[in-house]
Motif scaffolding. Structure first.
Motif, mmCIF file in Angstrom:
data_model
loop_
_atom_site.group_PDB
_atom_site.id
_atom_site.type_symbol
_atom_site.label_atom_id
_atom_site.label_comp_id
_atom_site.label_asym_id
_atom_site.label_seq_id
_atom_site.Cartn_x
_atom_site.Cartn_y
_atom_site.Cartn_z
ATOM 1 N N ARG A 357 42.493 38.750 51.487
ATOM 2 C CA ARG A 357 42.067 39.215 50.175
ATOM 3 C C ARG A 357 42.769 40.520 49.793
ATOM 4 N NH1 ARG A 357 36.458 42.016 49.579
ATOM 5 N NH2 ARG A 357 37.744 43.551 50.611
ATOM 6 N N ASP A 358 42.809 41.473 50.737
ATOM 7 C CA ASP A 358 43.439 42.763 50.446
ATOM 8 C C ASP A 358 44.894 42.576 50.037
ATOM 9 O OD1 ASP A 358 41.024 43.704 51.213
ATOM 10 O OD2 ASP A 358 41.749 45.022 52.807
ATOM 11 N N GLU A 361 45.015 41.103 46.506
ATOM 12 C CA GLU A 361 44.535 42.004 45.447
ATOM 13 C C GLU A 361 45.472 43.179 45.223
ATOM 14 O OE1 GLU A 361 40.995 42.312 43.839
ATOM 15 O OE2 GLU A 361 39.790 41.539 45.483
ATOM 16 N N ASN A 364 48.254 41.856 43.288
ATOM 17 C CA ASN A 364 47.783 41.613 41.914
ATOM 18 C C ASN A 364 47.837 42.871 41.070
ATOM 19 O OD1 ASN A 364 47.171 38.921 42.047
ATOM 20 N ND2 ASN A 364 45.016 39.218 42.528
ATOM 21 N N VAL A 365 47.288 43.950 41.605
ATOM 22 C CA VAL A 365 47.174 45.154 40.785
ATOM 23 C C VAL A 365 48.565 45.689 40.440
ATOM 24 C CG1 VAL A 365 46.948 47.008 42.510
ATOM 25 C CG2 VAL A 365 45.728 47.166 40.364
ATOM 26 N N HIS A 414 37.438 41.255 39.529
ATOM 27 C CA HIS A 414 38.508 40.918 40.464
ATOM 28 C C HIS A 414 39.229 39.644 40.074
ATOM 29 C CE1 HIS A 414 37.741 44.160 43.341
ATOM 30 N NE2 HIS A 414 36.536 44.105 42.823
ATOM 31 N N SER A 418 43.118 39.195 38.690
ATOM 32 C CA SER A 418 43.964 38.184 39.286
ATOM 33 C C SER A 418 44.562 37.250 38.221
ATOM 34 C CB SER A 418 43.109 37.448 40.305
ATOM 35 O OG SER A 418 43.658 36.264 40.656
ATOM 36 N N GLU A 427 45.914 33.390 42.389
ATOM 37 C CA GLU A 427 44.607 33.375 41.743
ATOM 38 C C GLU A 427 43.701 32.328 42.403
ATOM 39 O OE1 GLU A 427 44.695 32.659 37.498
ATOM 40 O OE2 GLU A 427 42.562 32.184 37.571
ATOM 41 N N LEU A 430 42.615 33.528 45.832
ATOM 42 C CA LEU A 430 41.568 34.551 45.752
ATOM 43 C C LEU A 430 40.217 33.908 45.442
ATOM 44 C CD1 LEU A 430 41.071 37.622 45.966
ATOM 45 C CD2 LEU A 430 41.170 37.688 43.481
ATOM 46 N N VAL A 480 42.598 50.417 44.649
ATOM 47 C CA VAL A 480 42.123 49.071 44.971
ATOM 48 C C VAL A 480 41.813 48.982 46.463
ATOM 49 C CG1 VAL A 480 42.845 46.658 45.231
ATOM 50 C CG2 VAL A 480 43.210 47.833 43.070
ATOM 51 N N LEU A 484 38.199 48.200 48.059
ATOM 52 C CA LEU A 484 37.959 47.032 48.898
ATOM 53 C C LEU A 484 37.414 47.439 50.269
ATOM 54 C CD1 LEU A 484 41.116 44.909 48.001
ATOM 55 C CD2 LEU A 484 38.781 44.554 47.197
#
Ligand SMILES: [Zn+2]
Ligand SMILES: [Zn+2]
Length: 492
Positions: A357-358, A361, A364-365, A414, A418, A427, A430, A480, A484
């Motif tokens: 996940r980290d 994400e 993503n950011v 979140h 995404s 996406e 996630l 982020v 998290l």
């Protein structure tokens, strides 16, 4: 041809009962080989007719979660699933979405270096031997043989000992394979050179992993995936990175055939054919008679395959004149459920989920920062335009109801980021992870967050949005990451 009126639709009750059976298996800790009871006992337990139960059992069998053994000592036996149905469901869905080569390679760049670094941390004698065996097989390659590309990456992901990462990379490699299939065939020299360079890169990665040098393993993998990217893009038939990944036209029923029954194989083949014909939602793919003729299977096999297609919302059978197998719009949920269920069997730890996940994400950011001037991103950055945003007020008076809303808001934030990041693959991944957290959370009966947790989360979100809007990429990533890590984000 007989009337279409007797073709049963996938029964909603059946899929509900299938879910309950699956949840029950997860709750019992997936006791492979154990019986959940006879057909009759299950029929009584769920208060349904035999036909509905049988339909539910077919779905459960399709997920390879359990299978019905007939006869006196029979019953619904819990099985050991493999990743096949889960990865196929995802690949078909992503093909429908029309994942681009750019998305695919970006997703590989996010996940594969992480897998290499983890492999270096977890490597053991068995793992070293397995990776070296792949390298030896590559040395045996000669022109005329299919280029050995994907095996290494799948083997490396396996060594990460992270089931989530392993499954996602497996999906990515299957998509890459489909892509490579469509690539222009390189000249013989070019092929030799490509395989040679690839083998060198693989050998270096294995050396770093074996030595336990995770930083080096990560960097080398990154570089190698970038090189593969360039190669694939160069050899793509006059296309660019926005070209869509589509299933190759190929001989039927051979590659990737599931180990299961004919109906499963047929469902995959029909999905591929629907994809190859351009996925025209609402059009008639064929009448039952035409499909029987085309695929040369029995009516019962076709009908069972149609149930699977209906379950994955790929197509449905419409009765009556003008009817036939109608192409539908696939929904993400069926593949998310299928893959989440399989991963529940593999029992990833919280840490396994969080690592993946980290990585997703944080990537993503960074992409949202790059896209910050686009209208949809700009709208998201305006706090006032966000729906259902609870006004920050003082704590204790808030009801449980508000806390639940806050959890939904956390999810929206979140998943929203995404979506804005614009990579349909990442996406979907996630959302699978979020689904797993949700299942884990609801089964472990964890307490609701306190109101101060909620306030901390809202604050963190605002700070992230702020860093995005000023275009400060490294600060956005930092925030982020911090968010998290913070205990307050435990519900995602
Ligand atoms: Zn490679
Ligand atoms: Zn959050």
């Amino acid at each position: 041809m007989s009337s279409d009126a007797d073709i049963p639709r996938t029964d909603k009750r059946a899929s509900k009962i299938a879910r309950r059976i699956e949840a029950d298996i997860v709750r019992r800790g997936w006791p492979v080989g154990e019986s959940l009871g006879s057909e009759q006992a299950l029929q009584q337990r769920f208060c349904v007719s035999r036909s509905v139960l049988r339909e539910a059992v077919r779905l459960v069998e399709h997920h390879q979660v359990a299978r019905m053994r007939r006869g006196p000592s029979g019953g619904l036996l819990v099985c050991e699933p493999d990743a096949g149905p889960a990865t196929r469901a995802v690949v078909i869905y992503l093909e429908y979405l029309g994942t681009t080569l750019g998305d695919l390679l970006n997703a590989r760049l996010v996940l594969e270096p992480l897998a290499a670094a983890l492999a270096a941390e977890h490597i053991d004698e068995t793992g070293i031997e397995a990776l070296r065996a792949v390298l030896r097989a590559e040395e045996q390659w000669h022109p005329g043989m299919p280029a050995p590309r994907e095996e290494f990456h799948v083997a490396l992901a396996e060594r990460s000992k992270n089931p989530v990462l392993q499954l996602f990379i497996d999906v990515l490699m299957r998509l890459t394979k489909r892509y490579a299939f469509e690539s222009r065939t390189a000249s013989e020299n070019e092929a030799i050179e490509a395989v040679d360079q690839m083998h060198h890169a693989h050998s270096d990665i294995v050396a770093a992993v074996t030595a336990g040098d995770s930083a080096r393993a990560r960097t080398l993998t990154e570089r190698h995936v970038q090189a593969v990217t360039a190669w694939l893009q160069e050899h793509q038939d006059g296309a660019d990175a926005t070209a869509r990944v589509r299933g190759p036209r190929r001989a039927r029923l051979e590659i990737d055939a599931p180990r299961g029954k004919l109906a499963e194989v047929l469902a995959v083949t029909i999905s591929d054919d629907i994809a190859a014909s351009g996925w025209h939602v609402g059009s008639v793919f064929g009448t039952e008679a035409a499909l029987l003729e085309r695929y040369r299977v029995s009516r019962s096999v076709l009908r069972e395959a149609v149930r699977l297609l209906e379950y994955h919302t790929i197509a449905r059978m419409r009765r009556g004149p003008g009817g036939g197998l109608i192409v539908t719009q696939p929904q993400a949920q069926a593949s998310i459920d299928t893959i989440a269920l399989y991963l529940q069997y593999r029992k990833p730890s919280r840490e396994d989920l969080r690592r993946v996940r980290d990585a997703i994400e944080i990537d993503n950011v960074a992409r949202v920062v790059r896209r910050r001037s686009e209208p949809e991103v700009a709208a998201f950055l305006q706090p006032n335009l966000q729906p259902n945003r609870p006004a920050p007020t003082q704590a204790t008076a808030r009801a449980t109801d508000d806390l639940r809303k806050a959890a939904v808001e956390e999810f929206r934030f979140h998943v929203g980021l995404s979506q804005l990041a614009g990579n349909s693959l990442l996406e979907l991944f996630l959302r699978i992870i979020v689904e797993l957290f949700r299942r884990h959370w609801s089964s472990s009966g964890q307490a609701l967050p306190t109101w101060s947790d909620v306030v901390a989360v809202e604050h963190a979100h605002e700070r992230i949005l702020e860093a995005i809007s000023i275009g400060d990429d490294s600060l956005a990533r930092y925030r982020v990451r911090r968010h998290l890590d913070a205990a307050a984000s435990w519900w995602l």
